[in-house]
Design a protein around this motif. Structure first.
Motif, PDB file in Angstrom:
ATOM      1  N   GLY A 313       0.814  -1.156   0.019  1.00 54.55           N
ATOM      2  CA  GLY A 313      -0.081  -0.050   0.166  1.00 54.55           C
ATOM      3  C   GLY A 313       0.824   1.178  -0.149  1.00 54.55           C
ATOM      4  O   GLY A 313       0.565   2.255  -0.716  1.00 54.55           O
ATOM      5  N   GLY A 340       0.584   5.956   4.644  1.00 55.74           N
ATOM      6  CA  GLY A 340       1.037   4.352   4.575  1.00 55.74           C
ATOM      7  C   GLY A 340       2.410   4.170   4.510  1.00 55.74           C
ATOM      8  O   GLY A 340       2.976   3.047   4.207  1.00 55.74           O
ATOM      9  N   THR A 986       2.899  -6.616   7.599  1.00 60.04           N
ATOM     10  CA  THR A 986       1.393  -7.043   7.405  1.00 60.04           C
ATOM     11  C   THR A 986       1.590  -8.728   7.115  1.00 60.04           C
ATOM     12  O   THR A 986       0.539  -9.294   7.324  1.00 60.04           O
ATOM     13  CB  THR A 986       0.812  -6.408   6.145  1.00 60.04           C
ATOM     14  OG1 THR A 986       0.779  -4.980   6.516  1.00 60.04           O
ATOM     15  CG2 THR A 986      -0.452  -6.811   5.686  1.00 60.04           C
ATOM     16  N   GLU A1025      -8.165  -5.081   9.145  1.00 62.62           N
ATOM     17  CA  GLU A1025      -7.470  -4.919   7.973  1.00 62.62           C
ATOM     18  C   GLU A1025      -7.164  -3.368   7.547  1.00 62.62           C
ATOM     19  O   GLU A1025      -7.505  -2.521   7.816  1.00 62.62           O
ATOM     20  CB  GLU A1025      -8.373  -5.566   6.539  1.00 62.62           C
ATOM     21  CG  GLU A1025      -8.760  -7.185   7.183  1.00 62.62           C
ATOM     22  CD  GLU A1025      -9.155  -7.728   5.911  1.00 62.62           C
ATOM     23  OE1 GLU A1025      -9.480  -7.208   4.917  1.00 62.62           O
ATOM     24  OE2 GLU A1025      -9.305  -8.792   6.198  1.00 62.62           O
ATOM     25  N   GLN A1026      -5.932  -3.288   6.326  1.00 59.87           N
ATOM     26  CA  GLN A1026      -5.774  -1.927   5.955  1.00 59.87           C
ATOM     27  C   GLN A1026      -7.001  -1.460   4.964  1.00 59.87           C
ATOM     28  O   GLN A1026      -7.253  -0.376   5.116  1.00 59.87           O
ATOM     29  CB  GLN A1026      -4.575  -2.204   4.926  1.00 59.87           C
ATOM     30  CG  GLN A1026      -3.174  -2.133   5.756  1.00 59.87           C
ATOM     31  CD  GLN A1026      -1.981  -2.002   4.880  1.00 59.87           C
ATOM     32  OE1 GLN A1026      -1.981  -1.320   4.011  1.00 59.87           O
ATOM     33  NE2 GLN A1026      -1.075  -2.896   5.002  1.00 59.87           N
ATOM     34  N   LYS A1107     -12.301   4.101   8.452  1.00 61.53           N
ATOM     35  CA  LYS A1107     -11.179   3.363   9.258  1.00 61.53           C
ATOM     36  C   LYS A1107     -11.621   3.135  10.767  1.00 61.53           C
ATOM     37  O   LYS A1107     -11.451   2.215  11.336  1.00 61.53           O
ATOM     38  CB  LYS A1107      -9.969   4.184   9.338  1.00 61.53           C
ATOM     39  CG  LYS A1107      -8.634   3.616  10.054  1.00 61.53           C
ATOM     40  CD  LYS A1107      -8.172   2.298   9.699  1.00 61.53           C
ATOM     41  CE  LYS A1107      -7.567   2.352   8.282  1.00 61.53           C
ATOM     42  NZ  LYS A1107      -7.275   1.088   7.868  1.00 61.53           N
ATOM     43  N   ASP A1125      -4.003  -3.527  11.585  1.00 66.72           N
ATOM     44  CA  ASP A1125      -2.911  -3.184  10.459  1.00 66.72           C
ATOM     45  C   ASP A1125      -3.162  -1.965  10.128  1.00 66.72           C
ATOM     46  O   ASP A1125      -4.031  -1.346   9.206  1.00 66.72           O
ATOM     47  CB  ASP A1125      -3.096  -4.129   9.225  1.00 66.72           C
ATOM     48  CG  ASP A1125      -2.030  -4.194   8.113  1.00 66.72           C
ATOM     49  OD1 ASP A1125      -1.010  -3.675   8.434  1.00 66.72           O
ATOM     50  OD2 ASP A1125      -2.149  -4.982   7.099  1.00 66.72           O
ATOM     51  N   GLU A1126      -2.223  -1.120  10.325  1.00 67.74           N
ATOM     52  CA  GLU A1126      -2.245   0.374  10.185  1.00 67.74           C
ATOM     53  C   GLU A1126      -3.433   1.168  10.704  1.00 67.74           C
ATOM     54  O   GLU A1126      -4.206   1.670   9.714  1.00 67.74           O
ATOM     55  CB  GLU A1126      -1.958   0.596   8.713  1.00 67.74           C
ATOM     56  CG  GLU A1126      -0.578   0.160   8.257  1.00 67.74           C
ATOM     57  CD  GLU A1126      -0.042   0.397   6.972  1.00 67.74           C
ATOM     58  OE1 GLU A1126      -0.793   1.371   6.393  1.00 67.74           O
ATOM     59  OE2 GLU A1126       0.624  -0.329   6.218  1.00 67.74           O
ATOM     60  N   SER A1129      -3.501   4.681   9.626  1.00 65.94           N
ATOM     61  CA  SER A1129      -3.291   5.291   8.134  1.00 65.94           C
ATOM     62  C   SER A1129      -4.345   5.929   7.785  1.00 65.94           C
ATOM     63  O   SER A1129      -5.711   5.498   7.712  1.00 65.94           O
ATOM     64  CB  SER A1129      -2.971   3.938   7.379  1.00 65.94           C
ATOM     65  OG  SER A1129      -2.632   4.172   6.046  1.00 65.94           O
ATOM     66  N   HIS A1158       2.759   3.030  10.929  1.00 66.54           N
ATOM     67  CA  HIS A1158       3.835   3.671  10.109  1.00 66.54           C
ATOM     68  C   HIS A1158       4.561   4.854  10.586  1.00 66.54           C
ATOM     69  O   HIS A1158       5.749   4.927  10.715  1.00 66.54           O
ATOM     70  CB  HIS A1158       3.502   3.896   8.681  1.00 66.54           C
ATOM     71  CG  HIS A1158       3.373   2.855   7.676  1.00 66.54           C
ATOM     72  ND1 HIS A1158       4.323   1.952   7.513  1.00 66.54           N
ATOM     73  CD2 HIS A1158       2.434   2.223   6.926  1.00 66.54           C
ATOM     74  CE1 HIS A1158       4.148   1.045   6.623  1.00 66.54           C
ATOM     75  NE2 HIS A1158       2.943   1.044   6.340  1.00 66.54           N
TER      76      HIS A1158
END
Length: 1585
Positions: A313, A340, A986, A1025-1026, A1107, A1125-1126, A1129, A1158
């Motif tokens: 990503g 990201g 990830t 999840e992202q 998100k 996962d992030e 982001s 990140h």
């Protein structure tokens, strides 16, 4: 000029000039040095705007919880805007009103300066960037003429020196006022734009699309292309003659100055300049850009998407930026380009951009989320934007003093950065209140916020205008615009030359060729489909008899079916065409290429495929059927097939360009197919077509093509005379044509071919027009935020901020009471966030939960806590299972047999001293009243391998992404998983969570000491999840209620409200209360009734709201372990803080949480307790406690090897850590941080901890496949013990074998999923509206074509007409349903994969719900269709006959809808599903008994007749309407007379007594479709992870 064909050679040439540095600084320095010798400087572009304002029409009576026609901050298309969310109109207003969404005043951006645009969500940042780049309203939109219609917004339109503003551009409900000038030249043409005296209608002085570029927040790329192909294509399309003209000028001046030998003095730079002006310039620019963005190592990797594995990503985000930057535009508007990316990569890119800005004299404006101080320092200026108002625009270093002069300052003690403070200070009155400085005692002047609710953006703008920095900006505006003697080189005042246009056309054609070659499965699917049809025709119509009328009719059937087969090819490509339109619109608006080039290229590249299909079909059919053996007639047959194929391509591409939606394209394509077929002259003779439809016959391309083919074939001399006694009479062929009204003159052959090809060209031209003037579909999203202005009496508390404030206070109180549970010092007074400095991390000790609330645990007794513990006011009991787990986790103890999961029972309440705050702590303690199972997840030597992507040179080899990673995640401990981009963060999380669908994993994975079994692990796990994948039709609250209802037992909610699981407790109300508390925690309360939508241009929630919803969906499932996962982001600092506070609260309840992240700022980094740090290659370089303010991490990295840059207190530890461990830093130091970690004392301590949690397992690692299935119960597929005691794989977790796989029973699952699907269907107007509309249109088309034919059953023609309408009814509406449902199923499948992996329900439940949710809509659709057709055709008005007719149509419609669902479930992508199903459709169409009656059918195709759903529908409807007409007689051609019932039984083998059996047969077909759909969902997984 030599041509460098290798990218490696180009890279070497750049290295020679840049001394191996990847940044552009060295290249520009050497170039500017040479230019400076002869007095040349690179030209720049100044961007100046005056009275810039953007207004939009807000819909009337819009409730904030219902959708409205507006946009988010991500995308803007035709008539769509991005930026601030539209405020809902006042309830008392009934008509639309104008709303100002951007009021930027006046300003100037000087060349050579880089500006950071800051603002809270919805501030209008994207709107401002797009307006300045000329992308807010499409360039092809006509300029407005005349002044604004003030009406309700007259006051707004005349405020702030905007009197008399003339709208510069308009599109739909969007109006842009004011003037934007580049170097003094108006962007949109004219000379007085914005001053009220000009219309702005003259031709622009320059091409703004080539001068300025806008980098969107969303990634729209062609997934099949590699990174190198994407960037090179962009460079080819955006290329200019700047390098060539600059070089010519340079050489001329050097010659004049006597410096003709300069080329030889710097040979490396000379070579680079030669490349820049030669044919390899695109390759040079793409490689240079990739180096700057640090993606040069993935140039040969495809971009990919959710179904095609490609780059990460973060890398995709950089490709998005590189695609726009590579074109050498002088004005760059960059929207969140570092999303990201890790902090080190973000800093590297910003440094490169600053170097480019200063050295190349570029103008850059960028918005960033959570920028670090080091990144902010890269910017010269800052623009502070809120509510569409620019409150500050000046030097970066002067922003903090300006805000300080207003009595506002950042929280320095908490380590808050200036950027985070600036974005939050104007977010809301409540946010701003946190940053107010205390009023100093008299005689000090009163601070600006005194007496005000808050300093609103407009008040701050007024204060800025009177400040010193504001006066400096006013002076710049008063100055003459910047100009440069060479500015025409960068303003592109000259149009592109023919040579440049030829380069662009060539690039577009090459790209289309590459896309065609990259998708051989699509080509083969289409070819196999057409060859199957050809095979069926060639074997079903073998050597037709020419001596009688039956042979003539069968020949016409062959021609008709051949054309229809070629027309079907258009359906296959329609979804791909629509999916690629988003990329086209982006590149069109940025001047990559013209709509003409795109349309022509997309059609041209389908011509070879169409030609191959046509030749294959013609060769197989023409000779086996026995058509005239004449070369000319054969090529006419082939040419007609080819023309119809091309016409089908242009038809569907035109529909795609008009609708921009695959569902609508398929639906309208089905309608056009039916109309073409019915009006072709074959089902209904031309002479029988009603007068009101005859125009359709002459417009139908299929009628012209069929006439051309029939004239060519059936007028040949091979056909005998119809009457041998009349030598001048017609032949059998001509007689057959005349009976159906076809002309027989030869000129109709070429007229037909010309008409079909001409119609294709006309449709191509219409496609170009549509692509020119239409854009992406509008975003129809309701506003998410509303902030009032400065009048205090208008203000109400912002529920977002209120929840965050209450949450912060509650967390502070919880932190202050933590010493009563863990025995450590409370957080410092005045700080609401969790302070990691108070904790030292040890191992998970369940005994820490055994102390009642209110009793202090001995601070010296036992190990210190792992992290923030249970929230205040919680009473905790240690169950017997937990005590056994405690025994297991003590060194030297063995886990007793029968050991299950530990269960922590947490109940609200607590000691009397804390009860006063229980209500305030509701948000902080969400989940504290729910019982759950604490989870310790330990893993050792985990490795992961995937097949090598370079299959040509690395066949059979594997690529290792993880290399022996070990660790342990424990309850109450928040672990951060970090590393540079591509380090495998990830990947590790997917492997541990069992989400990988391919590849090979090795290593040991234990959950509470037992091998991980996905069937039970999914029950206690949450995975954020992202990608934010949700049901787009659901509301926020419905999505959360759905997750909670399916993943948490009702007894848990009953216990949470004081029930015992068996008492009469309203679990629904308890669940709803729990969900609403969670919505408050993540600030989704005001959006509870908002539809989620598709996001981006598809509408719905904004990126940051989606998100937060993704996180909440997992948290309401009451998980014991959560993988994220992030999670931050795409969020700004404030939203990220909200999310991380919710995460911290989750950890505080004793749950295990792991996050990849990140770019954490200092505040967010303080939330984490432990860190697992990876380097590229998937190796560990640190695992352990971070320590207070990350001191343990800093101490380790600072001493691990000499040469590490020293850490300074003002630095962000996360940024410093990623920078010093970056691959480039390791290379410079000549060390491998993974090897250093293995040799360190900290590694030995970590290994000791890991060994403690894995010592009870098998003595050797296990090898496991990565794929996992919740229903199979396998541990990531299947655990295979390589060594050690095999029994160890099953001991210790015996309860897993008996615990149900799902929280709810199958019946409860089915009820919940069906209810969700029914609601989604009701809201999916696009799908249901289209199928009901097509049913209505098709019914009226059939009814009007066959008007009153049901009463004319006393002639043979009348009977055949009735059979014709029954054939059309049984085929076209069901076929349309099949095509319409496929895109819906494809979209739902992504949601299904996520929900199934989360353990919500089984595949059988989802498959059943798919069908059940369709039934009521199919019922209503069939009733609508039958009522119209039955009454207009005038079938016998008999209730029994009408019910039989409806029953057969309902079953047929149901079958084809379920057939479409099954086809999509069995296929990886929609084109494959369409191609496969179309093959069966053609088989069924050919052998359904209409084109070839049952008695005339070849024996070897009787199976195709009986295994044919349309056969039985036509059979059933025919016998129900005609099978009882024993007293109605018709005359046959030979003069014989018989009843209608006898005729259909003899000619078609239709038996009246089969009516009931036909119903059972149709039900059997439906059951078979459902079984196939079930198999596809359960056994096939097309998600590639």
């Amino acid at each position: 000029m030599p041509r460098v064909r290798s990218r490696a050679d180009v890279n070497d040439a750049i290295d020679a000039v840049s001394d191996g540095q990847k940044g552009p600084q060295k290249v520009f320095e050497r170039l500017n040095e040479r230019l400076g010798r002869v007095g040349i400087s690179l030209p720049g572009v100044e961007v100046r705007w005056e009275n810039l304002r953007v207004e939009v029409t807000a819909p009337p009576h819009q409730n904030k919880n219902t959708p409205a026609a507006t946009t988010n901050d991500n995308e803007a298309g035709t008539g769509a805007i991005s930026g601030k969310k539209l405020l809902p109109p006042l309830p008392r207003r009934r008509r639309a009103r104008r709303q100002v969404i951007l009021d930027a005043g006046s300003g100037v951006l000087r060349p050579g300066r880089m500006t950071l645009l800051l603002g809270p969500p919805g501030a209008g940042r994207s709107t401002l960037l797009k307006a300045l780049a000329g992308q807010l309203i499409p360039p092809n939109t006509p300029a407005a003429v005349g002044g604004p219609k003030f009406g309700a917004s007259s006051a707004a339109a005349t405020a702030d020196n905007g009197a008399g503003l003339v709208p510069l551009r308009t599109a739909g409900g969007l109006k842009q006022y004011g003037a934007i000038r580049y170097n003094g030249l108006p962007m949109q043409g004219g000379s007085n734009c914005g001053n009220g005296s000009g219309s702005g209608s003259s031709k622009p002085a320059f091409d703004v699309a080539r001068v300025a570029t806008y980098v969107s927040q969303t990634e729209n790329h062609l997934p099949e292309l590699t990174v190198a192909e994407t960037l090179t294509f962009a460079a080819q399309c955006q290329g200019s003659d700047l390098a060539l003209r600059m070089h010519e000028l340079l050489r001329a001046r050097e010659a004049a100055a006597g410096l003709s030998g300069a080329e030889g003095d710097d040979a490396e730079l000379a070579l680079l300049l030669e490349l820049a002006r030669g044919p390899d310039a695109p390759l040079l620019m793409s490689q240079h850009t990739a180096r700057m963005l640090e993606i040069d190592h993935v140039m040969d990797t495809v971009v990919g998407n959710e179904l095609l594995k490609g780059i990460s990503g973060g890398q995709k985000r950089r490709v998005t930026a590189g695609e726009m930057v590579v074109g050498q535009a002088q004005v760059l508007m960059l929207d969140e380009i570092t999303n990201g990316l890790d902090a080190a990569s973000a800093l590297t890119i910003c440094k490169a951009l600053r170097s480019t800005c200063e050295q190349a004299n570029t103008t850059i404006v960028a918005t960033l989320l959570q920028p670090s101080p080091e990144v902010v320092a890269c910017f010269h200026d800052v623009i502070l934007l809120s509510q569409g108002v620019i409150a500050y625009h000046g030097p970066t270093e002067r922003l903090a003093p300006f805000l300080g002069s207003l009595g506002l300052a950042a929280n320095a003690e908490a380590g808050q950065t200036m950027a985070d403070f600036a974005q939050e200070v104007l977010a809301s009155p409540e946010d701003q209140a946190k940053y107010r400085l205390p009023q100093p005692p008299a005689p000090a002047p009163q601070l600006a916020w005194q007496g005000l609710k808050w300093i609103s953006p407009r008040r701050m703008r007024q204060a800025f205008a009177h400040s010193e920095v504001g006066r400096d900006m006013a002076k710049q505006l008063a100055m003459e615009p910047y100009t440069h003697e060479l500015q025409d080189l960068v303003l592109h005042t000259r149009p592109r030359t023919l040579a440049q246009r030829a380069v662009v056309w060539g690039a577009v054609l090459r790209r289309e060729t590459t896309l065609l070659l990259r998708n051989p499965a699509f080509f083969m699917a289409g070819l196999l489909q057409i060859l199957l049809a050809a095979f069926l025709v060639s074997t079903g119509f073998v050597n037709l008899d020419r001596t009688n009328s039956d042979g003539a009719n069968l020949t016409m059937s062959v021609m008709f079916f051949s054309l229809m087969s070629l027309f079907f090819g258009g359906f296959n490509f329609a979804p791909i065409y629509c999916a690629r339109l988003q990329v086209f619109f982006k590149q069109r608006d940025h001047g990559f290429y013209s709509p003409l080039a795109h349309a022509v290229a997309s059609v041209l590249l389908r011509i070879p495929e169409t030609l191959i299909n046509s030749v294959g079909f013609a060769v197989m059919v023409y000779f086996s059927v026995g058509l005239t053996m004449d070369a000319g007639r054969f090529f006419i047959f082939l040419l007609n097939l080819f023309a119809m194929g091309v016409q089908s391509v242009t038809t569907f591409q035109l529909l795609g360009a008009l609708t921009r939606n695959d569902v609508a394209t398929q639906g309208l394509g089905g309608v056009l197919l039916m109309i073409n077929v019915l009006l072709s002259g074959f089902p209904i003779a031309r002479t029988s077509i009603p007068g009101w439809w005859i125009w359709g016959y002459w417009l139908s391309p299929m009628s012209w093509g069929l006439r051309s083919m029939l004239v060519s074939e059936m007028t040949s001399d091979d056909w005998p005379l119809a009457d041998p006694a009349d030598p001048t009479g017609p032949t059998v062929g001509e007689s057959g044509m005349a009976m159906r009204g076809f002309q027989t003159e030869w000129y109709w052959v070429w007229a037909g071919i010309g008409y079909v090809l001409g119609m294709a060209l006309l449709q191509l031209a219409a496609q170009v027009v549509a692509l020119t003037y239409l854009g992406p579909l509008q975003n129809k999203t309701a506003p998410e935020h509303e902030e009032d202005e400065e009048d205090a009496h208008l203000h109400t508390a912002n529920p977002f901020v209120a929840a965050a404030s209450a949450l912060g206070q509650a967390l502070h109180r919880a932190s202050a009471r933590l010493s009563g549970v863990y025995g450590h010092t409370a957080a410092a007074e005045g700080h609401s966030q969790y302070d990691a400095s108070q904790h030292e991390i040890s191992q998970y000790d369940p005994s820490q939960y055994s102390h009642p609330s209110g009793e202090d645990k001995d601070s010296d007794g036992g190990a210190s806590a792992g992290a923030n513990g249970l929230p205040s006011g919680a009473a905790i009991e240690l169950t017997e299972q937990q005590k056994q787990l405690q025994q297991l986790q003590q060194p030297g103890q063995q886990k007793p047999e029968g050991q299950g999961h530990a269960v922590v029972v947490v109940s609200a309440g607590g000691s009397s001293s804390n009860n006063a705050h229980t209500g305030d702590d509701a948000a902080a303690a969400v989940g504290a009243d729910m019982s759950f199972k604490p989870v310790v997840m330990a893993f050792k030597d985990v490795s992961y391998f995937v097949p090598h992507p370079d299959k040509a040179h690395q066949q059979g080899k594997e690529l290792q992404l993880l290399n022996g990673v070990s660790g342990v995640f424990r309850p109450g401990v928040l672990t951060s998983l970090m590393g540079a981009s591509g380090a495998g963060k990830t990947t590790l999380m997917d492997v541990l969570a069992g989400r990988k669908t391919g590849g090979r994993a090795e290593g040991l994975q234990l959950v509470n000491g037992a091998p991980k079994r996905m069937s039970t692990f999914a029950r206690v796990m949450g995975y954020v999840e992202q990608l934010d994948v949700h049901n787009p039709q659901a509301t926020v609250e419905e999505a959360l209620m759905f997750s909670a209802a399916l993943r948490v037992e009702p007894a848990a909610f009953a216990a949470g409200v004081g029930g015992d699981g068996g008492s009469a407790v309203d679990t629904t109300a308890a669940r709803k209360a729990f969900v609403r508390r969670m919505m408050d925690v993540v600030e989704l309360g005001p959006l509870a009734g908002r539809t989620i939508g598709l996001g981006g241009a598809g509408g719905g929630l904004s990126t940051e709201a989606r998100k937060r919803l993704t996180i909440a969906v997992e948290l309401v499932a009451n998980p014991s372990v959560v993988f994220m996962d992030e999670p931050t982001s795409g969020l700004d600092a404030r939203a990220a803080g909200v999310v991380m506070r919710a995460v911290r609260n989750t950890v505080a309840t004793g749950r295990t949480v792991v996050c990849t992240i990140h770019q954490p700022n200092r505040e967010i980094m303080d939330y984490f307790d432990e860190l697992l740090l990876l380097r590229p290659g998937g190796r560990t370089i640190f695992f352990g406690a971070l320590g207070a303010r990350q001191r343990d991490l800093v101490a380790y990295l600072g001493s691990v090897t000499p040469g590490i840059p020293a850490y300074e207190p003002h630095m962000n530890p996360a940024n410093w850590m990623l920078e010093v461990t970056a691959p480039s830093a390791a290379t410079a130091l000549g060390v491998d941080f993974a090897e250093l970690w293995q040799a360190s004392e900290q590694c030995r301590a970590a290994n000791s901890l890991i060994e403690h949690y894995t010592s009870g397992a098998a003595t050797a690692p296990k090898a496991l496949t990565a794929a996992a299935d919740i229903e199979s119960g396998a541990a990531a597929g299947a655990l295979t013990v390589v060594g050690g005691d095999a029994a160890a794989a099953t001991t210790g977790d015996n309860d897993a074998a008996t615990e149900p796989r799902f929280a709810r029973s199958p019946l409860a699952q089915l009820g919940l999923v069906v209810r969700r699907n029914l609601v989604s269907q009701l809201r999916n107007v696009e799908y249901n509206g289209m199928r009901f509309a097509t049913a209505f249109v098709l019914a009226w088309v059939l009814g009007s074509l066959y008007w009153d034919r049901g009463t004319k059953t006393n002639t043979l023609v009348g009977v055949m007409d009735v059979l014709g309408v029954l054939f059309a009814s049984s085929l076209f509406l069901p076929l349309n349903n099949m095509l319409l449902v496929m895109p819906v199923v494809a979209a739902d499948r992504a949601v299904y994969y996520r929900e199934k992996a989360s353990g919500m329900y089984g595949g059988a439940v989802f498959a059943a719900a798919q069908a059940i949710a369709e039934l009521p809509f199919l019922f209503m659709q069939s009733v609508l269709f039958v009522v119209i057709v039955y009454t207009t055709v005038h079938f016998e008005f008999n209730s029994a006959k009408a019910m039989w007719f409806w029953l057969y149509m309902w079953l047929q419609t149901m079958f084809f809808t379920f057939f479409g669902i099954a086809s999509m479930n069995l296929a990886p992508v929609m084109p494959t599903a369409i191609a496969g199903s179309s093959g069966l459709i053609m088989l069924w169409n050919l052998f359904c008994g209409f084109l070839i009656s049952r008695p005339n059918m070849k024996p070897w195709y009787l199976w195709a007749y009986y295994a044919n759903p349309p056969t039985w529908t036509i059979y059933g409807t025919a016998v129900s309407q005609l099978g009882d007409l024993t007293d109605t007689f018709i005359e046959l051609p030979g003069g014989e007379s018989m009843s209608v019932a006898e005729y259909i039984k003899g000619a078609f083998s239709y038996d009246y007594d089969m009516r009931g059996w036909i119903v059972l047969i149709m039900i059997g077909f439906i059951v078979a479709c459902r079984a196939a759909a079930y198999y596809g969902l359960i056994r096939l997984n097309f998600q590639k992870r």
